[in-house]
Structure formats: structure tokens, C-alpha cells
Design a protein around this motif. Structure first.
Motif, mmCIF file in Angstrom:
data_model
loop_
_atom_site.group_PDB
_atom_site.id
_atom_site.type_symbol
_atom_site.label_atom_id
_atom_site.label_comp_id
_atom_site.label_asym_id
_atom_site.label_seq_id
_atom_site.Cartn_x
_atom_site.Cartn_y
_atom_site.Cartn_z
ATOM 1 N N GLY A 24 12.199 4.545 0.074
ATOM 2 C CA GLY A 24 11.311 4.489 -1.070
ATOM 3 C C GLY A 24 9.962 3.858 -0.831
ATOM 4 O O GLY A 24 9.187 3.646 -1.762
ATOM 5 N N ARG A 25 9.642 3.551 0.406
ATOM 6 C CA ARG A 25 8.338 2.972 0.721
ATOM 7 C C ARG A 25 7.257 4.035 0.559
ATOM 8 O O ARG A 25 7.453 5.186 0.928
ATOM 9 N N SER A 26 6.094 3.669 0.015
ATOM 10 C CA SER A 26 5.039 4.652 -0.218
ATOM 11 C C SER A 26 3.773 4.309 0.549
ATOM 12 O O SER A 26 3.497 3.148 0.847
ATOM 13 N N VAL A 27 3.013 5.365 0.847
ATOM 14 C CA VAL A 27 1.740 5.248 1.543
ATOM 15 C C VAL A 27 0.759 6.190 0.856
ATOM 16 O O VAL A 27 1.113 7.337 0.558
ATOM 17 N N ALA A 28 -0.443 5.729 0.589
ATOM 18 C CA ALA A 28 -1.504 6.585 0.062
ATOM 19 C C ALA A 28 -2.725 6.414 0.954
ATOM 20 O O ALA A 28 -3.115 5.291 1.262
ATOM 21 N N VAL A 29 -3.295 7.530 1.379
ATOM 22 C CA VAL A 29 -4.450 7.506 2.268
ATOM 23 C C VAL A 29 -5.517 8.407 1.669
ATOM 24 O O VAL A 29 -5.226 9.525 1.249
ATOM 25 N N SER B 90 4.610 -2.835 10.566
ATOM 26 C CA SER B 90 4.151 -2.483 9.230
ATOM 27 C C SER B 90 4.838 -3.358 8.186
ATOM 28 O O SER B 90 6.033 -3.612 8.282
ATOM 29 N N PRO B 91 4.097 -3.797 7.183
ATOM 30 C CA PRO B 91 4.707 -4.639 6.145
ATOM 31 C C PRO B 91 5.664 -3.827 5.286
ATOM 32 O O PRO B 91 5.532 -2.627 5.156
ATOM 33 N N ASN B 92 6.634 -4.505 4.707
ATOM 34 C CA ASN B 92 7.537 -3.851 3.774
ATOM 35 C C ASN B 92 6.832 -3.640 2.447
ATOM 36 O O ASN B 92 5.889 -4.313 2.122
ATOM 37 N N GLY B 93 7.333 -2.677 1.687
ATOM 38 C CA GLY B 93 6.747 -2.430 0.376
ATOM 39 C C GLY B 93 5.694 -1.357 0.424
ATOM 40 O O GLY B 93 5.567 -0.613 1.387
ATOM 41 N N ARG B 94 4.897 -1.293 -0.610
ATOM 42 C CA ARG B 94 3.895 -0.252 -0.758
ATOM 43 C C ARG B 94 2.701 -0.535 0.144
ATOM 44 O O ARG B 94 2.237 -1.653 0.249
ATOM 45 N N THR B 95 2.216 0.504 0.797
ATOM 46 C CA THR B 95 1.076 0.383 1.681
ATOM 47 C C THR B 95 0.016 1.357 1.231
ATOM 48 O O THR B 95 0.305 2.510 0.973
ATOM 49 N N THR B 96 -1.231 0.930 1.145
ATOM 50 C CA THR B 96 -2.330 1.835 0.890
ATOM 51 C C THR B 96 -3.358 1.640 1.972
ATOM 52 O O THR B 96 -3.543 0.536 2.472
ATOM 53 N N ALA B 97 -3.992 2.725 2.364
ATOM 54 C CA ALA B 97 -5.021 2.648 3.402
ATOM 55 C C ALA B 97 -6.264 3.369 2.939
ATOM 56 O O ALA B 97 -6.212 4.212 2.104
ATOM 57 N N LYS C 72 2.587 6.071 11.346
ATOM 58 C CA LYS C 72 2.612 4.670 11.799
ATOM 59 C C LYS C 72 2.935 3.709 10.651
ATOM 60 O O LYS C 72 3.614 2.711 10.840
ATOM 61 N N ALA C 73 2.454 4.006 9.456
ATOM 62 C CA ALA C 73 2.744 3.150 8.309
ATOM 63 C C ALA C 73 4.247 3.090 8.033
ATOM 64 O O ALA C 73 4.770 2.060 7.622
ATOM 65 N N PHE C 74 4.938 4.204 8.272
ATOM 66 C CA PHE C 74 6.380 4.230 8.058
ATOM 67 C C PHE C 74 7.174 3.777 9.285
ATOM 68 O O PHE C 74 8.256 3.226 9.142
ATOM 69 N N CYS C 75 6.654 4.017 10.488
ATOM 70 C CA CYS C 75 7.464 3.849 11.695
ATOM 71 C C CYS C 75 7.166 2.614 12.535
ATOM 72 O O CYS C 75 8.035 2.170 13.279
ATOM 73 N N ASP C 76 5.959 2.067 12.471
ATOM 74 C CA ASP C 76 5.653 0.904 13.304
ATOM 75 C C ASP C 76 6.421 -0.314 12.820
ATOM 76 O O ASP C 76 6.458 -0.594 11.623
ATOM 77 N N GLU C 77 7.002 -1.027 13.757
ATOM 78 C CA GLU C 77 7.786 -2.219 13.404
ATOM 79 C C GLU C 77 6.946 -3.284 12.737
ATOM 80 O O GLU C 77 7.433 -4.048 11.929
#
Length: 134
Positions: free
Chosen positions: A94-99, A127-134, A120-125
Motif C-alpha cells: 500500500g505504499r504510494s509514490v507520486a512523481v 527508502s522511507p516507509n509510508g507515502r513518498t512524493t518526488a 527505486k522508491a519502492f525497491c531501495d532499502e
């Protein structure tokens, strides 16, 4: 400022990457549609390689793409001619990324680099947990 009325109803939408991530998380988390309708959206076919990137599959308004670390992300991407490129994705857990980009990738390599940010946002060790925006 752009007048997006050429996009009809879609041109009236004004959102931030955070809005898109919140919407996608709710959609793919089963909070917006009955599960049967969400399952129907997730029935996919191979995407036209002239319209999407290698490995992408398209459902009813949604895209899925495999992750380099296993699993896949679900979401949607959009482009405004002469303008910008945006993508929102929800990955395993359920982690989300918006670019959002202020320029459309001009080459396949640039598009793949754009998608690599999502991977990378989903797979790099690191990466912070939770929602990520770039």
C-alpha cells in the motif's frame, strides 16, 4: 497557469502529487469501489508499446508495471502535450509514490529513467516507509 479546458472534464481537475497519492492509495486499498469493480479494473492486457513503456499492462484506467525487487505497482500516468508528465503508483503493502515532471521525457531512455525513480522508491532499502512524493 494553463487553461486545460481542451481536456474536457479531465481538464477541470486540479491536484497536487499528495492528492494523487491519497486518491490512488484509497482506490487500490479498496476504500472507493466494491472489490468486484476494483478486480475488474485490474484485469489487464499488454500495453501498446507506442503509448506506454516496456512491461506495462493496462486495465480499466489503470496501469501495472513489474518492480525490479518483485511484485508490481499499480497506478496511472498522464501527459499534457507541450507541458508536463505525472505518475502516481501504489506498490506492495500500500505504499504510494507520486512523481511530476515539468517536461515530457523526450527519449525512451529519459522515460525509463523517470520510471526508475518510481522503482527505486519502492525497491531501495534506504527508502522511507509510508507515502513518498518526488
Amino acid at each position: 497557469d494553463w487553461n486545460m479546458t481542451f481536456g474536457d472534464v479531465g481538464g477541470a481537475l486540479v491536484s497536487t502529487p499528495e492528492d494523487l497519492a491519497r486518491f490512488a492509495t484509497a482506490l487500490f486499498g479498496g476504500r472507493l469501489l466494491p472489490m468486484a469493480q476494483l478486480a475488474e479494473m485490474r484485469r489487464t492486457v499488454a500495453a501498446d508499446p507506442d503509448r506506454l513503456w516496456p512491461g506495462a499492462r493496462y486495465g480499466l484506467g489503470v496501469i501495472t508495471t513489474p518492480l525490479s525487487c518483485g511484485g508490481a505497482w499499480w497506478g496511472h500516468a498522464g501527459t499534457v502535450p507541450g507541458g508536463h508528465r505525472a505518475l502516481v503508483a501504489v506498490g506492495p503493502g500500500g505504499r504510494s509514490v507520486a512523481v511530476a515532471l515539468n517536461e515530457i521525457p523526450a527519449t525512451l531512455q529519459a522515460e525509463l529513467d523517470f520510471l526508475d525513480v518510481v522503482d527505486k522508491a519502492f525497491c531501495d532499502e534506504g527508502s522511507p516507509n509510508g507515502r513518498t512524493t518526488a
